[in-house]
Design an enzyme around this catalytic site. Structure first.
Site, short mmCIF file in Angstrom:
data_model
loop_
_atom_site.label_atom_id
_atom_site.label_comp_id
_atom_site.label_asym_id
_atom_site.label_seq_id
_atom_site.Cartn_x
_atom_site.Cartn_y
_atom_site.Cartn_z
N GLY A 42 5.69 5.76 26.83
CA GLY A 42 4.98 6.93 27.38
C GLY A 42 5.33 7.21 28.85
N GLN A 49 12.74 5.50 21.93
CA GLN A 49 12.18 6.81 21.56
C GLN A 49 12.78 7.82 22.53
OE1 GLN A 49 8.04 7.47 22.41
NE2 GLN A 49 7.83 9.02 20.79
N HIS A 90 -2.16 -4.07 60.90
CA HIS A 90 -3.09 -4.21 62.04
C HIS A 90 -4.35 -3.35 61.87
CE1 HIS A 90 0.81 -5.12 63.98
NE2 HIS A 90 1.19 -3.94 63.56
P1 TTP Z 1 -0.88 7.85 25.94
O1 TTP Z 1 -1.81 7.08 26.83
O2 TTP Z 1 -1.42 8.94 25.13
O3 TTP Z 1 0.35 8.41 26.78
P2 TTP Z 1 0.97 7.84 28.10
O4 TTP Z 1 0.84 6.37 28.16
O5 TTP Z 1 2.34 8.39 28.25
O6 TTP Z 1 0.04 8.43 29.25
P3 TTP Z 1 -0.32 9.95 29.69
O7 TTP Z 1 -1.19 10.50 28.60
O8 TTP Z 1 -1.04 9.74 30.96
O9 TTP Z 1 0.97 10.71 29.88
O10 TTP Z 1 -0.14 6.86 24.95
C1 TTP Z 1 -0.74 5.83 24.23
C2 TTP Z 1 0.28 4.73 24.05
O11 TTP Z 1 1.40 5.19 23.30
C3 TTP Z 1 0.84 4.23 25.33
O12 TTP Z 1 1.03 2.84 25.19
C4 TTP Z 1 2.18 4.93 25.46
C5 TTP Z 1 2.60 5.10 24.04
N1 TTP Z 1 3.37 6.30 23.75
C6 TTP Z 1 4.69 6.19 23.37
O13 TTP Z 1 5.25 5.09 23.31
N2 TTP Z 1 5.39 7.32 23.04
C7 TTP Z 1 4.82 8.56 23.08
O14 TTP Z 1 5.48 9.55 22.75
C8 TTP Z 1 3.44 8.66 23.51
C9 TTP Z 1 2.77 9.99 23.59
C10 TTP Z 1 2.77 7.51 23.81
#
Ligand code: TTP
Length: 393
Positions: A9, A78, A308
């Site tokens: 993400g 991904q 400081h």
């Molecule tokens: P999110 O918390 O929804 O996404 P994010 O971590 O990118 O944060 P933000 O919403 O602030 O942009 O994601 C949940 C989990 O899934 C997190 O571990 C990241 C992962 N994820 C991916 O691996 N690929 C993706 O396309 C998305 C949307 C999330």
């Protein structure tokens, strides 16, 4: 069991801390956030970790390497962050049986993940006060009968806690339709699984979803509270270390310093003389905290200096930040209302009566800068001597 850890993400709600560091690699106690997720999986008996990477992937790959705590690690890329089901789809070529999926930005208790892994097809659930902000489960006894995203009229107060065990068949169910918000969501894979298999809801004792800056503070509060006292570094005779203080080897504590645990002083950090480090503070590698500086419940990332005459409370300072002498942080509103910060353009309550500032990497403040509660500064910001900062920049 093969365990997929989602770490691709962009962490947009955590900006600017994630401008160049992926959220799963932000520091929580002694290790990056996703290492705690991986620990829970390894302790629960994961046979292989399949780490899905995307945004700033080199840092994640570099941390985990080919093996993590004796468990083989495979990376799946991904290409675009199109949602959690899409992320698991990236791992699909490596899956060959029942598999677990954990969000790489969530903290769990190991015993909860053990229970999840033992239960077979299962989904982790946490009881919450405001279910309409979450994916909410309906259950019949311990079996899950439905899942609905952010419902106006929640069927229960059991929220989806981002940890799952799927049956082998679910490998074929990852090709879900695009959701209303334009993502491919794991929730839809869960919905299919519920129809086809008996899915157990495992109620977690504790859980933290680390999405926004104050949740990174909460994550540190959790993990620092688990530390045992350990003094390996060089500590002056008249420094006072109270309670669960960790001073790593290669750290230096000068005379006149008081440190109240839980606190973690990492290798290469230099503290004092005459500094006051209060509870739940993480001083990262190669940080410097100097004369007459008080730091409370804060994270200073690697290479940051507060040399400081400063007060820093309930704040997160990114990497290689330098606070000019006399820079002070406000962490309390005079109306006693929770401090708000701007997240993706919207002012959001941190829910905390005390919250300071979020400072991007390589920021430099001029001497006697005042930083108001809730201010967020972008990486590389500069303030002039004597400035009072009320707005993000
Ligand atoms: P999110 O918390 O929804 O996404 P994010 O971590 O990118 O944060 P933000 O919403 O602030 O942009 O994601 C949940 C989990 O899934 C997190 O571990 C990241 C992962 N994820 C991916 O691996 N690929 C993706 O396309 C998305 C949307 C999330």
């Amino acid at each position: 069991m093969q365990t997929v850890i989602l770490a691709a993400g962009q962490g947009t709600r955590m900006r600017p801390l994630t401008d160049s560091v992926p959220k799963p690699m932000l520091p929580v106690g002694t290790r990056p956030l996703a290492a705690h997720t991986a620990d829970a999986a390894v302790d629960a008996g994961a046979s292989e970790l399949i780490v899905v990477v995307g945004y700033e992937s080199d840092a994640v790959r570099g941390f985990f390497g080919a093996e993590y705590r004796g468990v083989p690690v495979t990376f799946a890329r991904q290409e675009q962050q199109n949602g959690t089901a899409d992320a698991v789809r990236a791992a699909r070529p490596h899956l060959d049986g029942p598999f677990a999926v954990l969000n790489g930005d969530n903290l769990y208790d190991t015993s909860d993940i053990e229970a999840l892994f033992e239960a077979g097809p299962a989904i982790a659930a946490i009881r919450v006060d405001t279910p309409k902000n979450y994916g909410v489960l309906s259950t019949d006894g311990s079996s899950v009968t439905g899942i609905v995203e952010k419902p106006a009229d929640p069927p229960s107060n059991l929220a989806n806690a981002g940890a799952y065990v799927f049956p082998t068949d679910a490998i074929d169910w990852l090709d879900v339709d695009e959701s209303d918000r334009g993502e491919y969501e794991l929730t839809d894979v869960v919905a299919h699984t519920i129809e086809d298999a008996d899915v157990t809801a495992i109620e977690l004792n504790r859980w933290l979803d680390v999405g926004r800056p104050w949740e990174l503070l909460a994550a540190n509060e959790w993990k620092l509270s688990e530390l045992d006292r350990s003094i390996q570094g060089q500590v002056a005779e008249d420094a006072e270390l109270r309670g669960a203080v960790v001073v790593e080897s290669g750290a230096t504590i000068e005379p006149g310093v008081v440190v109240e645990g839980p606190a973690l002083i990492r290798t290469g950090a230099h503290v004092g003389p005459n500094a006051y480090i209060r509870g739940q503070t993480l001083l990262g590698p190669d940080t410097k905290v100097g004369q007459s500086v008080e730091i409370k419940n804060s994270i200073l990332m690697a290479g940051t200096s507060v040399p400081h005459l400063s007060y820093v409370g309930d704040s997160i300072l990114g990497r290689d930040v330098n606070f000019g002498a006399g820079t002070n942080v406000a962490n309390l509103r005079h109306d006693d209302e929770p401090v708000e910060i701007t997240v993706k353009g919207n002012s959001v309550s941190t829910g905390r009566r005390k919250f300071g500032v979020v400072i991007g990497d390589e920021t430099k403040t001029g001497i006697n800068t005042s930083l108001n509660a809730g201010v967020v500064l972008s990486p590389g910001s500069v303030t002039k001597p004597g400035e009072s900062i009320y707005r993000d920049r």
